[in-house]
Design a protein around this motif. Structure first.
Motif, PDB file in Angstrom:
ATOM      1  N   GLU A  68     -19.908  -4.040  10.913  1.00 55.13           N
ATOM      2  CA  GLU A  68     -19.598  -5.464  11.514  1.00 55.13           C
ATOM      3  C   GLU A  68     -18.255  -5.558  12.464  1.00 55.13           C
ATOM      4  O   GLU A  68     -18.131  -6.245  13.429  1.00 55.13           O
ATOM      5  CB  GLU A  68     -19.721  -6.578  10.491  1.00 55.13           C
ATOM      6  N   ALA A  69     -17.511  -4.586  11.979  1.00 54.01           N
ATOM      7  CA  ALA A  69     -16.134  -4.587  12.630  1.00 54.01           C
ATOM      8  C   ALA A  69     -16.273  -4.054  14.274  1.00 54.01           C
ATOM      9  O   ALA A  69     -15.368  -4.692  14.963  1.00 54.01           O
ATOM     10  CB  ALA A  69     -15.176  -3.640  11.926  1.00 54.01           C
ATOM     11  N   ASN A  70     -17.146  -3.474  14.490  1.00 59.12           N
ATOM     12  CA  ASN A  70     -17.459  -2.974  15.807  1.00 59.12           C
ATOM     13  C   ASN A  70     -17.775  -4.306  16.714  1.00 59.12           C
ATOM     14  O   ASN A  70     -17.418  -4.275  17.799  1.00 59.12           O
ATOM     15  CB  ASN A  70     -18.646  -2.041  15.934  1.00 59.12           C
ATOM     16  N   LEU A  71     -18.587  -5.249  16.215  1.00 64.33           N
ATOM     17  CA  LEU A  71     -18.894  -6.399  17.011  1.00 64.33           C
ATOM     18  C   LEU A  71     -17.719  -7.080  16.945  1.00 64.33           C
ATOM     19  O   LEU A  71     -17.380  -7.897  18.079  1.00 64.33           O
ATOM     20  CB  LEU A  71     -19.905  -7.324  16.197  1.00 64.33           C
ATOM     21  N   THR A  72     -17.015  -7.444  15.761  1.00 64.03           N
ATOM     22  CA  THR A  72     -15.543  -8.250  15.885  1.00 64.03           C
ATOM     23  C   THR A  72     -14.696  -7.690  16.893  1.00 64.03           C
ATOM     24  O   THR A  72     -13.898  -8.503  17.623  1.00 64.03           O
ATOM     25  CB  THR A  72     -14.907  -8.301  14.741  1.00 64.03           C
ATOM     26  N   GLN A  73     -14.692  -6.399  16.911  1.00 57.72           N
ATOM     27  CA  GLN A  73     -13.501  -6.007  18.032  1.00 57.72           C
ATOM     28  C   GLN A  73     -13.923  -5.985  19.469  1.00 57.72           C
ATOM     29  O   GLN A  73     -13.117  -6.506  20.082  1.00 57.72           O
ATOM     30  CB  GLN A  73     -13.512  -4.362  17.985  1.00 57.72           C
ATOM     31  N   GLN A  74     -15.385  -5.943  19.853  1.00 52.89           N
ATOM     32  CA  GLN A  74     -15.810  -6.124  21.172  1.00 52.89           C
ATOM     33  C   GLN A  74     -15.531  -7.760  21.583  1.00 52.89           C
ATOM     34  O   GLN A  74     -15.315  -8.029  22.560  1.00 52.89           O
ATOM     35  CB  GLN A  74     -17.363  -5.785  21.399  1.00 52.89           C
ATOM     36  N   ILE A  75     -15.722  -8.636  20.305  1.00 54.43           N
ATOM     37  CA  ILE A  75     -15.510 -10.084  20.831  1.00 54.43           C
ATOM     38  C   ILE A  75     -14.064 -10.250  20.993  1.00 54.43           C
ATOM     39  O   ILE A  75     -13.621 -11.060  21.704  1.00 54.43           O
ATOM     40  CB  ILE A  75     -15.856 -10.841  19.357  1.00 54.43           C
ATOM     41  N   PHE A  76     -13.177  -9.522  20.407  1.00 46.56           N
ATOM     42  CA  PHE A  76     -11.626  -9.728  20.281  1.00 46.56           C
ATOM     43  C   PHE A  76     -11.457  -9.079  21.926  1.00 46.56           C
ATOM     44  O   PHE A  76     -10.694  -9.847  22.725  1.00 46.56           O
ATOM     45  CB  PHE A  76     -10.948  -8.899  19.293  1.00 46.56           C
ATOM     46  N   VAL A  77     -12.064  -8.244  22.302  1.00 46.37           N
ATOM     47  CA  VAL A  77     -11.658  -7.660  23.528  1.00 46.37           C
ATOM     48  C   VAL A  77     -12.005  -8.767  24.799  1.00 46.37           C
ATOM     49  O   VAL A  77     -11.485  -8.889  25.583  1.00 46.37           O
ATOM     50  CB  VAL A  77     -12.330  -6.312  23.981  1.00 46.37           C
ATOM     51  N   LEU A  78     -13.245  -9.135  24.496  1.00 41.64           N
ATOM     52  CA  LEU A  78     -13.790 -10.239  25.435  1.00 41.64           C
ATOM     53  C   LEU A  78     -12.923 -11.312  25.376  1.00 41.64           C
ATOM     54  O   LEU A  78     -12.641 -11.892  26.534  1.00 41.64           O
ATOM     55  CB  LEU A  78     -15.375 -10.604  25.095  1.00 41.64           C
ATOM     56  N   ARG A  79     -12.230 -11.992  24.393  1.00 36.09           N
ATOM     57  CA  ARG A  79     -11.641 -12.957  24.270  1.00 36.09           C
ATOM     58  C   ARG A  79     -10.528 -12.881  25.111  1.00 36.09           C
ATOM     59  O   ARG A  79      -9.660 -13.608  25.662  1.00 36.09           O
ATOM     60  CB  ARG A  79     -11.440 -13.489  22.790  1.00 36.09           C
ATOM     61  N   ARG A  80      -9.820 -11.451  24.977  1.00 32.79           N
ATOM     62  CA  ARG A  80      -8.600 -11.031  25.695  1.00 32.79           C
ATOM     63  C   ARG A  80      -8.674 -11.284  27.005  1.00 32.79           C
ATOM     64  O   ARG A  80      -7.891 -11.426  28.095  1.00 32.79           O
ATOM     65  CB  ARG A  80      -8.146  -9.634  25.271  1.00 32.79           C
ATOM     66  N   ILE A  81      -9.707 -10.778  27.439  1.00 35.41           N
ATOM     67  CA  ILE A  81     -10.269 -10.859  29.107  1.00 35.41           C
ATOM     68  C   ILE A  81     -10.171 -12.240  29.510  1.00 35.41           C
ATOM     69  O   ILE A  81      -9.883 -12.567  30.735  1.00 35.41           O
ATOM     70  CB  ILE A  81     -11.362  -9.819  29.231  1.00 35.41           C
ATOM     71  N   LEU A  82     -11.060 -13.090  28.888  1.00 33.60           N
ATOM     72  CA  LEU A  82     -11.458 -14.334  29.411  1.00 33.60           C
ATOM     73  C   LEU A  82     -10.269 -15.195  29.235  1.00 33.60           C
ATOM     74  O   LEU A  82     -10.429 -16.207  29.835  1.00 33.60           O
ATOM     75  CB  LEU A  82     -12.853 -14.993  28.626  1.00 33.60           C
TER      76      LEU A  82
END
Length: 596
Positions: A68-82
């Protein structure tokens, strides 16, 4: 059947283009990994409804077990971008369930979206995406680790090193970003990677890693950008290109990194990281092979380096970087008895001048010229100007700071020298030569206790580092601890295969111990060395100081000056020459080298 229309989704200043599978901010494309794009698309298409974590993971990683950490990581990346807009998050976390896209979304059909796309972007391009609020720290320091050679062939080793060094060179020219030098990361080549441990050692926030696989005429390069603190991947991407596209690959990677770091680049910086120094893939490959051998820093490999660099110049006679590398080859040969100074340094100077005539904004060329001005011309003003110019063009080049520090030490500007050496160490924290040379500066300052500290620190990092033994030998000799000096000198000699400079110190120590027979045996050995290759007469002068033959020692130093030996550039500060300083002739020798 009519082709299905793929919609565009707009939210705030962003637009998700499902036709091109890309995210735009005010008309400017922002890089997304395929996984991040799929997650964002799923959230947007849910139209404000909660998307369960399991749903997202099954959609993005179908038929694959992932943490699940992979999903959390990608959400983190998206939040950094947006980022956020008026204190509202785009992506909302629903505890123990999943995520919801919380921003108002407008869905456009393709023709309307294209009309919108034709309108000019706002002037504040990527204000939020590049510099606006975002979760997590701003990345200001990174290390590009040596790319892994995934091809079962040593013939492609130069490619992995060359691409790595090119990316480092490009990124190190950007203001506000501290990039570890090639010397700092080269030690991790071929080792298992623990990003947290390496991050702590190098004191960086992020690490760029990658693998290179060559299949026939194609290169497959996989890059990953990892957060050091938690080991998360910021992004990853893969390039599948022809070998002939090698020139563009490192440019694309450098540009992508700067985009992901949200760096606001000036037009000059944009030009630097995308600048091509040659249009010939063949010349570029020979240049990379030349660098590969040059970086071994050994005389036995320098001739191989020269062969490849000269081949690059035959293909592209206007290749400025190759001329700068050629200059460094000849300077190294001249410093390590590969060529007589009057033969090698003029070739280095000609190559550096040619590089500068082709590209006056090339940091490497100014650094190469600074070395020649310092070690051969003894033009101290011009040398300093060249060093400063090189640092201004590339403030992240550890070796230039290192060389400049040794320049300042030669002029007895010790506080400045130590400050510059500290900068070099910041960029290459585990460098043996930089650590040792900090000790050597203290040795020149006659602060022998501090010199010992740095010499011992270098040996803790590598018990077989010969230069550190040379420092400890010289310090103990000045402290009149000759038995200890002899022990360190003999270890250094065995590691350096009886280097002429170490032999000079050995004879000096034997003389101080009263063992003149042994001292003269070493003097004979030095003379035999001189019959096979160039040996600076200064080293023979050290031996004569040890047996108290001062006139012969002064004559040796005079011959070293006549030879334009780089060794005499330490005349102003070297403690091992203190016995000669009261002699009237020594003042004339100092003037010869440009010292008052």
């Amino acid at each position: 059947m009519p082709q299905q229309v793929k919609p565009f989704y707009e939210f705030g200043p962003f637009r998700l283009d499902t036709h091109e599978r890309r995210l735009l901010y005010n008309g400017e494309s922002i890089f997304l990994t395929s996984k991040a794009y799929e997650i964002l698309l799923a959230l947007v298409q849910s139209k404000g409804n909660v998307v369960e974590k399991d749903q997202l993971m099954n959609k993005v990683w179908p038929n694959t077990f992932v943490n699940e950490a992979n999903l959390t990581q990608q959400i983190f990346v998206l939040r950094r971008i947006l980022g956020t807009d008026e204190r509202q998050q785009y992506i909302e976390t629903i505890p123990r369930r999943g995520y919801r896209f919380a921003y108002t979304i407008k869905e456009l059909e393709e023709e309307h979206a294209e009309a919108r796309a034709e309108s000019p972007p706002q002037s504040a391009v990527a204000a939020a995406a590049l510099t606006g609020p975002a979760e997590g720290p701003t990345i200001t320091s990174l290390a590009v680790l040596p790319l892994t050679n995934a091809t079962d062939s040593a013939n492609t080793e130069y490619l992995t090193d060359g691409i790595t060094e090119s990316i480092i060179s490009n990124l190190s020219q950007l203001n506000g970003l501290r990039v570890m030098s090639w010397g700092a990361v080269a030690r991790y080549k071929g080792k298992e990677i623990d990003v947290k441990e390496i991050g702590r050692e190098l004191r960086v926030q992020a690490i760029l890693t990658g693998k290179v696989l060559q299949i026939s005429d194609r290169l497959i390069i996989r890059m990953e950008f990892v957060d050091v603190e938690n080991g998360w991947q910021y992004w990853g991407t893969q390039y599948n290109r022809k070998v002939s596209d090698l020139l563009t690959i490192q440019e694309d990677i450098s540009w992508e990194v700067s985009e992901r770091l949200r760096l606001k680049l000036s037009e000059e910086e944009k030009e630097r990281i995308t600048k091509r120094h040659t249009e010939s893939p063949e010349a570029y490959q020979h240049y990379l092979k030349g660098l590969y051998f040059l970086n071994k820093r050994s005389l036995q490999w320098i001739n191989r380096a020269i062969e490849h660099i000269e081949e690059a110049l035959k293909i592209d006679p206007n290749y400025a970087k190759s001329y700068a590398a050629l200059a460094d080859c000849y300077s190294l040969c001249s410093c390590h008895s590969g060529l007589r100074p009057r033969d090698g340094f003029p070739k280095a100077k000609a190559a550096a001048l040619k590089a500068l005539s082709l590209d006056d904004n090339l940091a490497e060329a100014h650094a190469s010229m600074a070395l020649v001005r310092m070690l051969y011309d003894w033009d101290w003003t011009s040398a300093e100007n060249e060093f400063k110019h090189a640092i201004a063009l590339n403030p992240n080049h550890a070796m230039t700071h290192h060389w400049y520090s040794t320049f300042l030490a030669r002029l007895a500007r010790f506080d400045e020298s130590l400050a510059e050496m500290k900068l070099a160490q910041t960029l290459d924290p585990l460098s043996l030569i930089i650590t040792t040379n900090q000790g050597i500066v203290f040795y020149f300052m006659r602060n022998y206790e501090r010199a010992l500290e740095y010499g011992n620190e270098a040996l803790e990092l590598d018990p077989n580092f010969g230069v550190a033994y040379g420092l400890l030998c010289a310090v103990h000799m000045q402290k009149e601890m000759y038995a200890e000096a002899l022990e360190y000198c003999q270890i250094g000699l065995s590691l350096s295969k009886r280097d002429p400079e170490a032999l000079g110190f050995l004879a000096m120590i034997y003389g101080k111990l009263g063992e003149k027979t042994k001292a003269y045996e070493v003097i004979d050995e030095l003379k035999e060395h001189g019959q096979r290759k160039y040996v600076s007469p200064l080293y023979l002068g050290l031996a004569y100081i040890g047996v108290d033959e001062i006139e012969k020692a002064l004559d040796c130093v005079q011959r070293a000056c006549d030879d334009r030996s780089h060794a005499v550039t330490y005349l102003k500060i070297a403690p091992f020459l203190d016995r000669l300083r009261p002699e009237p002739q020594f003042d004339e020798l100092m003037k010869c080298v440009g010292f008052s």
